[in-house]
Design a protein around this motif. Structure first.
Motif, PDB file in Angstrom:
ATOM      1  N   LEU A  22       0.823  -1.211   0.000  1.00 31.30           N
ATOM      2  CA  LEU A  22       0.000   0.000   0.000  1.00 31.30           C
ATOM      3  C   LEU A  22       0.857   1.260   0.000  1.00 31.30           C
ATOM      4  O   LEU A  22       0.564   2.223  -0.717  1.00 31.30           O
ATOM      5  N   LEU A  23       1.907   1.263   0.797  1.00 34.38           N
ATOM      6  CA  LEU A  23       2.805   2.420   0.833  1.00 34.38           C
ATOM      7  C   LEU A  23       3.444   2.652  -0.531  1.00 34.38           C
ATOM      8  O   LEU A  23       3.539   3.801  -1.004  1.00 34.38           O
ATOM      9  N   TRP A  24       3.881   1.566  -1.169  1.00 34.73           N
ATOM     10  CA  TRP A  24       4.551   1.691  -2.464  1.00 34.73           C
ATOM     11  C   TRP A  24       3.590   2.187  -3.539  1.00 34.73           C
ATOM     12  O   TRP A  24       3.929   3.100  -4.312  1.00 34.73           O
ATOM     13  N   THR A  25       2.395   1.598  -3.596  1.00 38.46           N
ATOM     14  CA  THR A  25       1.437   1.994  -4.638  1.00 38.46           C
ATOM     15  C   THR A  25       0.918   3.408  -4.410  1.00 38.46           C
ATOM     16  O   THR A  25       0.728   4.168  -5.368  1.00 38.46           O
ATOM     17  N   THR A  26       0.709   3.767  -3.147  1.00 35.41           N
ATOM     18  CA  THR A  26       0.197   5.110  -2.848  1.00 35.41           C
ATOM     19  C   THR A  26       1.236   6.179  -3.154  1.00 35.41           C
ATOM     20  O   THR A  26       0.896   7.305  -3.554  1.00 35.41           O
ATOM     21  N   GLY A  27       2.509   5.848  -2.978  1.00 38.62           N
ATOM     22  CA  GLY A  27       3.563   6.817  -3.242  1.00 38.62           C
ATOM     23  C   GLY A  27       4.003   6.885  -4.683  1.00 38.62           C
ATOM     24  O   GLY A  27       4.877   7.698  -5.038  1.00 38.62           O
ATOM     25  N   LYS A  28       3.410   6.056  -5.544  1.00 36.01           N
ATOM     26  CA  LYS A  28       3.801   6.019  -6.954  1.00 36.01           C
ATOM     27  C   LYS A  28       3.177   7.172  -7.729  1.00 36.01           C
ATOM     28  O   LYS A  28       1.969   7.406  -7.677  1.00 36.01           O
ATOM     29  N   ASP A  29       4.003   7.918  -8.451  1.00 33.60           N
ATOM     30  CA  ASP A  29       3.510   9.007  -9.293  1.00 33.60           C
ATOM     31  C   ASP A  29       2.937   8.406 -10.574  1.00 33.60           C
ATOM     32  O   ASP A  29       3.674   7.934 -11.439  1.00 33.60           O
ATOM     33  N   ARG A  30       1.614   8.423 -10.698  1.00 36.85           N
ATOM     34  CA  ARG A  30       0.949   7.746 -11.815  1.00 36.85           C
ATOM     35  C   ARG A  30       0.822   8.617 -13.058  1.00 36.85           C
ATOM     36  O   ARG A  30       0.421   8.136 -14.120  1.00 36.85           O
ATOM     37  N   ARG A  31       1.133   9.862 -12.927  1.00 33.27           N
ATOM     38  CA  ARG A  31       1.005  10.766 -14.083  1.00 33.27           C
ATOM     39  C   ARG A  31       1.986  10.411 -15.193  1.00 33.27           C
ATOM     40  O   ARG A  31       1.734  10.694 -16.368  1.00 33.27           O
ATOM     41  N   THR A  32       3.093   9.808 -14.833  1.00 36.22           N
ATOM     42  CA  THR A  32       4.120   9.483 -15.836  1.00 36.22           C
ATOM     43  C   THR A  32       3.976   8.061 -16.366  1.00 36.22           C
ATOM     44  O   THR A  32       4.763   7.634 -17.206  1.00 36.22           O
ATOM     45  N   LEU A  33       2.989   7.329 -15.881  1.00 34.66           N
ATOM     46  CA  LEU A  33       2.833   5.931 -16.253  1.00 34.66           C
ATOM     47  C   LEU A  33       1.887   5.770 -17.431  1.00 34.66           C
ATOM     48  O   LEU A  33       0.984   6.585 -17.651  1.00 34.66           O
ATOM     49  N   GLU A  34       2.079   4.687 -18.171  1.00 35.12           N
ATOM     50  CA  GLU A  34       1.144   4.347 -19.233  1.00 35.12           C
ATOM     51  C   GLU A  34      -0.156   3.834 -18.610  1.00 35.12           C
ATOM     52  O   GLU A  34      -0.197   3.467 -17.436  1.00 35.12           O
ATOM     53  N   GLU A  35      -1.197   3.806 -19.420  1.00 32.96           N
ATOM     54  CA  GLU A  35      -2.513   3.426 -18.909  1.00 32.96           C
ATOM     55  C   GLU A  35      -2.506   2.011 -18.320  1.00 32.96           C
ATOM     56  O   GLU A  35      -3.104   1.763 -17.270  1.00 32.96           O
ATOM     57  N   ARG A  36      -1.811   1.092 -18.981  1.00 34.70           N
ATOM     58  CA  ARG A  36      -1.760  -0.271 -18.491  1.00 34.70           C
ATOM     59  C   ARG A  36      -1.056  -0.337 -17.136  1.00 34.70           C
ATOM     60  O   ARG A  36      -1.480  -1.071 -16.238  1.00 34.70           O
ATOM     61  N   GLN A  37      -0.014   0.446 -16.956  1.00 40.45           N
ATOM     62  CA  GLN A  37       0.711   0.464 -15.686  1.00 40.45           C
ATOM     63  C   GLN A  37      -0.145   1.078 -14.580  1.00 40.45           C
ATOM     64  O   GLN A  37      -0.145   0.592 -13.440  1.00 40.45           O
ATOM     65  N   ARG A  38      -0.891   2.135 -14.909  1.00 37.31           N
ATOM     66  CA  ARG A  38      -1.784   2.740 -13.918  1.00 37.31           C
ATOM     67  C   ARG A  38      -2.856   1.756 -13.488  1.00 37.31           C
ATOM     68  O   ARG A  38      -3.237   1.711 -12.312  1.00 37.31           O
ATOM     69  N   THR A  39      -3.340   0.976 -14.440  1.00 36.54           N
ATOM     70  CA  THR A  39      -4.345  -0.031 -14.139  1.00 36.54           C
ATOM     71  C   THR A  39      -3.808  -1.068 -13.158  1.00 36.54           C
ATOM     72  O   THR A  39      -4.480  -1.450 -12.188  1.00 36.54           O
ATOM     73  N   ARG A  40      -2.592  -1.524 -13.402  1.00 32.73           N
ATOM     74  CA  ARG A  40      -1.986  -2.526 -12.521  1.00 32.73           C
ATOM     75  C   ARG A  40      -1.756  -1.967 -11.124  1.00 32.73           C
ATOM     76  O   ARG A  40      -1.975  -2.660 -10.131  1.00 32.73           O
ATOM     77  N   ILE A  41      -1.312  -0.712 -11.047  1.00 34.91           N
ATOM     78  CA  ILE A  41      -1.071  -0.076  -9.757  1.00 34.91           C
ATOM     79  C   ILE A  41      -2.388   0.037  -8.984  1.00 34.91           C
ATOM     80  O   ILE A  41      -2.456  -0.238  -7.781  1.00 34.91           O
ATOM     81  N   HIS A  42      -3.438   0.452  -9.670  1.00 33.67           N
ATOM     82  CA  HIS A  42      -4.751   0.603  -9.032  1.00 33.67           C
ATOM     83  C   HIS A  42      -5.254  -0.737  -8.496  1.00 33.67           C
ATOM     84  O   HIS A  42      -5.755  -0.824  -7.365  1.00 33.67           O
ATOM     85  N   THR A  43      -5.128  -1.780  -9.310  1.00 34.71           N
ATOM     86  CA  THR A  43      -5.575  -3.120  -8.882  1.00 34.71           C
ATOM     87  C   THR A  43      -4.767  -3.611  -7.695  1.00 34.71           C
ATOM     88  O   THR A  43      -5.320  -4.140  -6.721  1.00 34.71           O
ATOM     89  N   LEU A  44      -3.468  -3.436  -7.772  1.00 32.47           N
ATOM     90  CA  LEU A  44      -2.588  -3.862  -6.680  1.00 32.47           C
ATOM     91  C   LEU A  44      -2.921  -3.117  -5.393  1.00 32.47           C
ATOM     92  O   LEU A  44      -2.962  -3.711  -4.304  1.00 32.47           O
ATOM     93  N   GLU A  45      -3.176  -1.830  -5.521  1.00 31.13           N
ATOM     94  CA  GLU A  45      -3.505  -1.010  -4.348  1.00 31.13           C
ATOM     95  C   GLU A  45      -4.808  -1.466  -3.695  1.00 31.13           C
ATOM     96  O   GLU A  45      -4.873  -1.647  -2.467  1.00 31.13           O
ATOM     97  N   SER A  46      -5.842  -1.679  -4.493  1.00 31.09           N
ATOM     98  CA  SER A  46      -7.143  -2.062  -3.940  1.00 31.09           C
ATOM     99  C   SER A  46      -7.113  -3.449  -3.308  1.00 31.09           C
ATOM    100  O   SER A  46      -7.706  -3.674  -2.252  1.00 31.09           O
ATOM    101  N   GLN A  47      -6.379  -4.377  -3.926  1.00 33.88           N
ATOM    102  CA  GLN A  47      -6.322  -5.731  -3.381  1.00 33.88           C
ATOM    103  C   GLN A  47      -5.440  -5.806  -2.138  1.00 33.88           C
ATOM    104  O   GLN A  47      -5.699  -6.597  -1.223  1.00 33.88           O
ATOM    105  N   ALA A  48      -4.401  -4.978  -2.076  1.00 35.74           N
ATOM    106  CA  ALA A  48      -3.572  -4.917  -0.867  1.00 35.74           C
ATOM    107  C   ALA A  48      -4.393  -4.364   0.293  1.00 35.74           C
ATOM    108  O   ALA A  48      -4.282  -4.847   1.433  1.00 35.74           O
ATOM    109  N   ALA A  49      -5.222  -3.364   0.005  1.00 36.23           N
ATOM    110  CA  ALA A  49      -6.085  -2.789   1.042  1.00 36.23           C
ATOM    111  C   ALA A  49      -7.091  -3.829   1.528  1.00 36.23           C
ATOM    112  O   ALA A  49      -7.366  -3.934   2.739  1.00 36.23           O
ATOM    113  N   PHE A  50      -7.621  -4.612   0.598  1.00 38.72           N
ATOM    114  CA  PHE A  50      -8.568  -5.666   0.986  1.00 38.72           C
ATOM    115  C   PHE A  50      -7.883  -6.717   1.862  1.00 38.72           C
ATOM    116  O   PHE A  50      -8.432  -7.140   2.885  1.00 38.72           O
ATOM    117  N   ALA A  51      -6.695  -7.149   1.467  1.00 39.53           N
ATOM    118  CA  ALA A  51      -5.965  -8.154   2.243  1.00 39.53           C
ATOM    119  C   ALA A  51      -5.654  -7.634   3.642  1.00 39.53           C
ATOM    120  O   ALA A  51      -5.788  -8.362   4.637  1.00 39.53           O
TER     121      ALA A  51
END
Length: 262
Positions: A91-120
């Motif tokens: 969660l710390l890593w995904t929340t601190g990631k600057d998504r403005r410089t990422l491609e759409e696919r990378q932003r999608t993966r970060i978002h999914t990882l963040e939400s599932q880490a929060a659920f876990a």
């Protein structure tokens, strides 16, 4: 730090919005009859297993059966703090990631990882909270005291490590992880179940818990996590109810605001 605060604020706003969104009138209950049946079934299992707690514990913990040495070595994999730290770090890593410089696919993966880490984090934390309240309320003596107090000694609200045997915290965490992995990897549900059951059984092999402690803890972890997943699914937060099935499906951001189910 600015990126972290911005992402944290957005994630919090999105979660609150999802949780406050009205649940459709025809949405299935997060707690089902089958879950009630499973919870009720645990009671006679504990009742009939309880008289043999001491016998099973002594037989298993002193056994040299092939494979038990591996379970004894792996038993600490079920530590609650281990999974909480992993989820928190993700969660710390995904929340601190600057998504403005990422491609759409990378932003999608970060978002999914963040939400599932929060659920876990929530699932393991909630399961642990329930278990530790139960431990304090029951006050069952651990197997370390079996020779002096026996396997049936209970002193409610005694507190302390030696009187916190029922239910097993490790097993509750393993039960929560069982459901989490079953949601993440549907094709691997049977191997996951077998592996986590063995990990829960390891608590008996190292004489840390009685069989009934393990059964109760594992059941609490599974049911708590399943309830949480279905509760979130009714609010389209990370999961979606799969019609006619007990386990919901994961919601995955597919880009351009679209979501797919997996």
């Amino acid at each position: 730090m600015t990126t972290f605060r911005t992402n944290l604020r957005q994630a919090r706003h999105s979660l609150v919005k999802r949780l406050r969104s009205p649940v459709p009138p025809d949405a299935p209950s997060p707690w089902t009859w089958s879950m009630t049946a499973a919870a009720v079934l645990v009671i006679p299992v504990l009742y009939f297993l309880h008289p043999y707690d001491g016998t099973i514990l002594r037989a298993v913990s002193s056994s040299d059966m092939p494979g038990l040495w591996l379970l004894r070595d792996l038993t600490d994999v079920g530590r609650t703090l281990f999974y909480l730290l992993i989820a928190f770090c993700v969660l710390l890593w995904t929340t601190g990631k600057d998504r403005r410089t990422l491609e759409e696919r990378q932003r999608t993966r970060i978002h999914t990882l963040e939400s599932q880490a929060a659920f876990a984090l929530a699932a393991v934390g909630l399961s642990a909270t329930i278990v530790y309240i139960a431990k304090f309320a029951v006050g069952r003596a651990r197997p370390a005291l079996i020779d002096t107090l026996g396997p049936n000694f209970i002193e409610p609200f005694r507190g302390g490590h030696l009187f916190a045997s029922f239910p097993s915290g490790h097993s509750a965490t393993v039960g929560a992880v069982t459901v989490i992995l079953a949601l993440w990897f549907p094709r691997w549900r049977l191997p996951v179940l077998l592996a986590t059951l063995a990990l829960a059984f390891s608590r008996i092999a190292v004489a840390a818990h009685y069989p009934t402690d393990v059964v109760a803890g594992f059941s609490i972890g599974c049911l708590t996590t399943l309830f949480l997943a279905r509760f979130l699914a009714n609010r389209n937060a990370g999961y979606a109810i799969d019609s006619g099935r007990l386990l919901p499906k994961r919601r995955v951001l597919a880009g351009k605001g679209r979501e797919t189910l997996r």
